[in-house]
Write a protein that holds these residues in place. Structure first.
Motif, PDB file in Angstrom:
ATOM      1  N   VAL A   1      23.608  -9.872   2.524  1.00 58.66           N
ATOM      2  CA  VAL A   1      22.501 -10.831   2.547  1.00 58.66           C
ATOM      3  C   VAL A   1      22.461 -11.543   3.893  1.00 58.66           C
ATOM      4  N   MET A   2      23.623 -11.914   4.414  1.00 59.38           N
ATOM      5  CA  MET A   2      23.661 -12.543   5.722  1.00 59.38           C
ATOM      6  C   MET A   2      23.176 -11.576   6.803  1.00 59.38           C
ATOM      7  N   ALA A   3      23.513 -10.319   6.683  1.00 60.37           N
ATOM      8  CA  ALA A   3      23.038  -9.327   7.654  1.00 60.37           C
ATOM      9  C   ALA A   3      21.516  -9.267   7.653  1.00 60.37           C
ATOM     10  N   ALA A   4      20.925  -9.335   6.471  1.00 61.82           N
ATOM     11  CA  ALA A   4      19.467  -9.335   6.369  1.00 61.82           C
ATOM     12  C   ALA A   4      18.872 -10.591   6.984  1.00 61.82           C
ATOM     13  N   ALA A   5      19.513 -11.733   6.734  1.00 59.50           N
ATOM     14  CA  ALA A   5      19.018 -12.998   7.292  1.00 59.50           C
ATOM     15  C   ALA A   5      19.064 -12.984   8.816  1.00 59.50           C
ATOM     16  N   LEU A   6      20.125 -12.429   9.375  1.00 52.89           N
ATOM     17  CA  LEU A   6      20.248 -12.362  10.832  1.00 52.89           C
ATOM     18  C   LEU A   6      19.260 -11.364  11.434  1.00 52.89           C
ATOM     19  N   ALA A   7      18.896 -10.364  10.654  1.00 51.83           N
ATOM     20  CA  ALA A   7      17.968  -9.343  11.148  1.00 51.83           C
ATOM     21  C   ALA A   7      16.515  -9.798  11.090  1.00 51.83           C
ATOM     22  N   ALA A   8      16.219 -10.841  10.333  1.00 53.85           N
ATOM     23  CA  ALA A   8      14.826 -11.267  10.146  1.00 53.85           C
ATOM     24  C   ALA A   8      14.111 -11.573  11.468  1.00 53.85           C
ATOM     25  N   PRO A   9      14.712 -12.362  12.367  1.00 50.59           N
ATOM     26  CA  PRO A   9      14.027 -12.609  13.647  1.00 50.59           C
ATOM     27  C   PRO A   9      13.842 -11.342  14.470  1.00 50.59           C
ATOM     28  N   VAL A  10      14.823 -10.443  14.401  1.00 46.74           N
ATOM     29  CA  VAL A  10      14.718  -9.168  15.120  1.00 46.74           C
ATOM     30  C   VAL A  10      13.554  -8.356  14.567  1.00 46.74           C
ATOM     31  N   ALA A  11      13.412  -8.364  13.247  1.00 46.40           N
ATOM     32  CA  ALA A  11      12.315  -7.640  12.609  1.00 46.40           C
ATOM     33  C   ALA A  11      10.963  -8.179  13.066  1.00 46.40           C
ATOM     34  N   MET A  12      10.865  -9.494  13.187  1.00 41.66           N
ATOM     35  CA  MET A  12       9.616 -10.100  13.650  1.00 41.66           C
ATOM     36  C   MET A  12       9.276  -9.670  15.073  1.00 41.66           C
ATOM     37  N   VAL A  13      10.286  -9.676  15.945  1.00 42.70           N
ATOM     38  CA  VAL A  13      10.055  -9.301  17.343  1.00 42.70           C
ATOM     39  C   VAL A  13       9.653  -7.828  17.439  1.00 42.70           C
ATOM     40  N   LEU A  14      10.357  -6.958  16.729  1.00 46.15           N
ATOM     41  CA  LEU A  14      10.037  -5.536  16.781  1.00 46.15           C
ATOM     42  C   LEU A  14       8.660  -5.258  16.192  1.00 46.15           C
ATOM     43  N   ALA A  15       8.292  -5.973  15.140  1.00 42.46           N
ATOM     44  CA  ALA A  15       6.956  -5.799  14.557  1.00 42.46           C
ATOM     45  C   ALA A  15       5.890  -6.188  15.570  1.00 42.46           C
ATOM     46  N   TYR A  16       6.151  -7.256  16.311  1.00 37.46           N
ATOM     47  CA  TYR A  16       5.208  -7.679  17.347  1.00 37.46           C
ATOM     48  C   TYR A  16       5.070  -6.606  18.428  1.00 37.46           C
ATOM     49  N   VAL A  17       6.187  -6.027  18.842  1.00 35.06           N
ATOM     50  CA  VAL A  17       6.171  -4.995  19.882  1.00 35.06           C
ATOM     51  C   VAL A  17       5.382  -3.773  19.416  1.00 35.06           C
ATOM     52  N   VAL A  18       5.637  -3.338  18.190  1.00 38.74           N
ATOM     53  CA  VAL A  18       4.895  -2.194  17.642  1.00 38.74           C
ATOM     54  C   VAL A  18       3.413  -2.517  17.562  1.00 38.74           C
ATOM     55  N   ASN A  19       3.098  -3.724  17.127  1.00 39.83           N
ATOM     56  CA  ASN A  19       1.702  -4.125  17.008  1.00 39.83           C
ATOM     57  C   ASN A  19       1.005  -4.138  18.370  1.00 39.83           C
ATOM     58  N   ALA A  20       1.706  -4.634  19.376  1.00 34.42           N
ATOM     59  CA  ALA A  20       1.140  -4.664  20.727  1.00 34.42           C
ATOM     60  C   ALA A  20       0.864  -3.252  21.229  1.00 34.42           C
ATOM     61  N   ALA A  21       1.738  -2.309  20.890  1.00 39.41           N
ATOM     62  CA  ALA A  21       1.526  -0.916  21.290  1.00 39.41           C
ATOM     63  C   ALA A  21       0.280  -0.340  20.619  1.00 39.41           C
ATOM     64  N   ILE A  22       0.091  -0.670  19.354  1.00 44.15           N
ATOM     65  CA  ILE A  22      -1.101  -0.199  18.640  1.00 44.15           C
ATOM     66  C   ILE A  22      -2.359  -0.791  19.265  1.00 44.15           C
ATOM     67  N   LYS A  23      -2.300  -2.059  19.602  1.00 45.00           N
ATOM     68  CA  LYS A  23      -3.438  -2.702  20.267  1.00 45.00           C
ATOM     69  C   LYS A  23      -3.840  -1.954  21.537  1.00 45.00           C
ATOM     70  N   SER A  24      -2.829  -1.559  22.318  1.00 49.84           N
ATOM     71  CA  SER A  24      -3.107  -0.910  23.596  1.00 49.84           C
ATOM     72  C   SER A  24      -3.719   0.473  23.416  1.00 49.84           C
ATOM     73  N   VAL A  25      -3.514   1.073  22.256  1.00 47.28           N
ATOM     74  CA  VAL A  25      -4.087   2.393  21.984  1.00 47.28           C
ATOM     75  C   VAL A  25      -5.542   2.277  21.540  1.00 47.28           C
ATOM     76  N   PHE A  26      -5.834   1.354  20.629  1.00 48.25           N
ATOM     77  CA  PHE A  26      -7.178   1.258  20.044  1.00 48.25           C
ATOM     78  C   PHE A  26      -8.124   0.357  20.837  1.00 48.25           C
ATOM     79  N   THR A  27      -7.589  -0.591  21.589  1.00 51.27           N
ATOM     80  CA  THR A  27      -8.373  -1.483  22.466  1.00 51.27           C
ATOM     81  C   THR A  27      -9.675  -1.972  21.813  1.00 51.27           C
ATOM     82  N   GLU A  28      -9.562  -2.451  20.596  1.00 51.72           N
ATOM     83  CA  GLU A  28     -10.741  -2.951  19.881  1.00 51.72           C
ATOM     84  C   GLU A  28     -11.172  -4.310  20.445  1.00 51.72           C
ATOM     85  N   PRO A  29     -12.403  -4.448  20.940  1.00 46.24           N
ATOM     86  CA  PRO A  29     -12.876  -5.750  21.436  1.00 46.24           C
ATOM     87  C   PRO A  29     -12.863  -6.800  20.328  1.00 46.24           C
ATOM     88  N   ARG A  30     -12.611  -8.013  20.699  1.00 51.62           N
ATOM     89  CA  ARG A  30     -12.637  -9.108  19.732  1.00 51.62           C
ATOM     90  C   ARG A  30     -14.040  -9.234  19.133  1.00 51.62           C
TER      91      ARG A  30
END
Length: 205
Positions: free
Chosen positions: A67-96
Motif C-alpha cells: 500500500v505504501m508503494a502505491a502511495a509513493l507511486a501516485a505522484p509518479v503516475a500523475m507526472v507520467l500521465a501528463y507526459v503521455v497526454n502531452a504527447a497525444i496533444k502533439s499528435v492531434f493538434t486539436e485547436p481550442r
C-alpha cells in the motif's frame, strides 16, 4: 489575423461535439453566479489532489508495504500521465474551441495557438490521481473520483475544452495511472520493506 478554421492535419473538435460544447457554455452564460466558483475550482482544484495524496501517504504508513508503494507511486503516475497526454496533444493538434467556435461564451482566457485541446491536461492529471488513490484507499479514491469528474466538467464549463477532450483524458489518466500504481503495488513492496528498516522508517511506517 488568426483563422478559426482548424488546419487540415488537426483534429476538428467542433465537428465531433461542438453542439454539446455550445449547450454547456450557454448554460455557463446563464449561470453567472456559478462562473466564479467553477473558475476557481478549475484553476486551483488540482491542489485538492495533492492534499488527498498526502492523506493517502499518511494512511499507508499504517498498512503493509504494498500500500505504501502505491502511495509513493501516485505522484509518479500523475507526472507520467501528463507526459503521455502531452504527447497525444502533439499528435492531434486539436485547436481550442475558443478558436474554432469564437462566438461561444468563454470564461477562461483563450490559450496560445500551440496550446492544444485534445485531451485535457487538467482532467488527465485528476483522473490519474483518482485511480492511484483507489489503489491506496477506496474511500480516498471515491472522493478523488468525484473531484476528477468535477474537474472534467469544469473544463468544458469555462470553455477550455470540448466534452470529448475530457472523456478521453479520463481514460488516458486512468489507464496510465493504473499501470504505474498497480505495478508499484505489485513489485515495489520489497523495496519499501527494506526502506522501512532504515532511516526512512518514520516516513514509511
Amino acid at each position: 489575423m488568426t483563422s478559426s478554421t482548424p488546419t487540415p492535419q488537426a483534429l476538428d473538435g467542433a465537428s465531433i461535439d461542438g453542439g454539446l460544447y455550445g449547450d454547456i457554455t450557454d448554460f455557463a452564460r446563464h449561470t453567472h453566479w456559478l462562473n466564479g466558483p467553477v473558475s476557481a475550482f478549475t484553476s486551483y482544484g488540482i491542489a485538492l489532489f495533492a492534499v488527498l495524496m498526502l492523506a493517502g501517504w499518511w494512511f499507508a504508513r499504517r498498512k503493509d508495504a504494498s500500500v505504501m508503494a502505491a502511495a509513493l507511486a501516485a505522484p509518479v503516475a500523475m507526472v507520467l500521465a501528463y507526459v503521455v497526454n502531452a504527447a497525444i496533444k502533439s499528435v492531434f493538434t486539436e485547436p481550442r474551441p475558443c478558436r474554432a467556435l469564437p462566438h461561444d461564451f468563454l470564461i477562461e482566457k483563450c490559450p496560445p495557438l500551440d496550446d492544444y485541446a485534445f485531451p485535457s491536461n487538467h482532467t488527465t492529471v485528476a483522473a490519474a490521481a483518482a485511480v492511484a488513490l483507489f489503489l491506496v484507499n477506496r474511500r480516498l479514491g471515491i472522493v478523488a473520483s468525484v473531484f476528477a469528474l468535477l474537474m472534467g466538467a469544469s473544463r468544458v464549463y469555462v470553455g477550455a475544452h470540448y466534452p470529448h477532450d475530457v472523456l478521453v483524458a479520463l481514460v488516458v489518466g486512468g489507464v496510465v495511472s493504473f499501470a504505474v500504481t498497480w505495478s508499484a503495488r505489485r513489485f515495489g513492496a520489497p523495496l519499501v520493506t527494506r526502506l522501512r528498516g532504515g532511516a526512512l522508517r518514520p516516513l514509511l511506517a
